[in-house]
Write a protein that holds these residues in place. Structure first.
Motif, PDB file in Angstrom:
ATOM      1  N   UNK A 102     -20.551   5.392 -30.554  1.00  0.00           N
ATOM      2  CA  UNK A 102     -19.904   4.244 -29.920  1.00  0.00           C
ATOM      3  C   UNK A 102     -20.899   3.106 -29.747  1.00  0.00           C
ATOM      4  N   UNK A 103     -22.088   3.447 -29.280  1.00  0.00           N
ATOM      5  CA  UNK A 103     -23.134   2.434 -29.084  1.00  0.00           C
ATOM      6  C   UNK A 103     -23.539   1.806 -30.418  1.00  0.00           C
ATOM      7  N   UNK A 104     -23.670   2.644 -31.451  1.00  0.00           N
ATOM      8  CA  UNK A 104     -24.042   2.113 -32.769  1.00  0.00           C
ATOM      9  C   UNK A 104     -23.012   1.106 -33.263  1.00  0.00           C
ATOM     10  N   UNK A 105     -21.733   1.384 -33.018  1.00  0.00           N
ATOM     11  CA  UNK A 105     -20.693   0.461 -33.470  1.00  0.00           C
ATOM     12  C   UNK A 105     -20.736  -0.863 -32.754  1.00  0.00           C
ATOM     13  N   UNK A 106     -20.737  -0.819 -31.412  1.00  0.00           N
ATOM     14  CA  UNK A 106     -20.686  -2.054 -30.627  1.00  0.00           C
ATOM     15  C   UNK A 106     -22.010  -2.807 -30.652  1.00  0.00           C
ATOM     16  N   UNK A 107     -23.095  -2.105 -30.418  1.00  0.00           N
ATOM     17  CA  UNK A 107     -24.407  -2.757 -30.383  1.00  0.00           C
ATOM     18  C   UNK A 107     -24.813  -3.214 -31.776  1.00  0.00           C
ATOM     19  N   UNK A 108     -24.475  -2.421 -32.787  1.00  0.00           N
ATOM     20  CA  UNK A 108     -24.793  -2.821 -34.158  1.00  0.00           C
ATOM     21  C   UNK A 108     -24.120  -4.126 -34.540  1.00  0.00           C
TER      22      UNK A 108
END
Length: 253
Positions: A102-108
């Protein structure tokens, strides 16, 4: 690793940027151009060179950092807050996605937007002042790591905030003042000793200093110190996000 889930979040967030390109990209770029016109051309021509660097060129790294920091926090905080506001966060939490994915998607996505804006601002600066990047690798390192780190911070703010007003509270009252006082428009070596030591407590000083070193090999602190500080900031932000998902803080409220 659920790459399809990460890709879905990433593409959705990047698509939102394209749908609001005027606000997402054009607005920060125009604001930065105005800084170049006022501080670079109008005022910069009357300022003395700093360590042999024309003032207009000296402030370019600081202006890029000013834009990237603000956009990273803003993009990431709104990106995760909006699903919480609409209630679609439950669909994301119930999907077969780990918190890392989830973090990779949003932060990316937020970091990608910031890097794109930073590159556009850098290219725009070339029309106003002469630029020369001594160390392109370190320039890219600080640009990417700053975007990622402050996107992580924005992600935390987006989860912490329980209203649209709070999304702007920390960026307005903390991030922006720290950036302006972090050597974006001046070298902290120009300050009296007392204020110089106080400035070293500002984490943004190390980001701006390291980024400026990559352009002109001039910095207020050593390159190693800047690298250690940004890595420490990144690890701290990741630890906080890990705790948020472990405890469910505000995610299901």
């Amino acid at each position: 690793m659920n790459y399809l889930g990460i890709q879905a979040i990433y593409r959705f967030e990047m698509g939102r940027t394209l749908r609001t390109i005027g606000q997402s990209i054009a607005s920060p770029v125009i604001s930065t151009v105005l800084y170049f016109i006022v501080f670079g051309s109008a005022i910069g021509s009357r300022m003395q060179a700093i360590n042999g660097i024309p003032y207009g060129a000296f402030i370019v790294p600081g202006l890029i950092m000013l834009t990237v920091l603000g956009q990273s926090v803003s993009n990431a905080s709104f990106g995760i807050y909006f699903p919480r506001f609409t209630g679609t966060i439950y669909e994301i939490l119930s999907a077969p996605l780990s918190f890392i994915e989830i973090v990779l998607g949003y932060v990316g996505a937020a970091a990608s937007k910031s890097v794109i804006i930073g590159i556009i601002v850098l290219a725009t600066a070339g029309f106003f002042v002469p630029l020369h990047i001594e160390h392109p690798f370190w320039m890219a390192f600080f640009l990417i790591m700053t975007s990622v780190t402050f996107s992580l911070l924005g992600f935390i703010i987006g989860i912490w905030a329980d209203g649209f007003e709070k999304l702007q509270l920390i960026p307005l009252l903390i991030i922006t003042p720290l950036t302006f006082l972090g050597g974006s428009f001046y070298s902290i070596s120009m300050l009296p000793p007392f204020w110089r030591h106080i400035s070293l407590a500002n984490p943004v000083v190390y980001l701006v200093s390291g980024f400026r070193w990559s352009f002109y090999e001039h910095s207020d602190v050593s390159l190693a110190t800047s690298v250690v500080m940004i890595l420490a900031f990144t690890v701290s932000a990741l630890a906080i996000i890990g705790w948020i998902f472990k405890t469910g803080y505000r995610l299901r409220k």
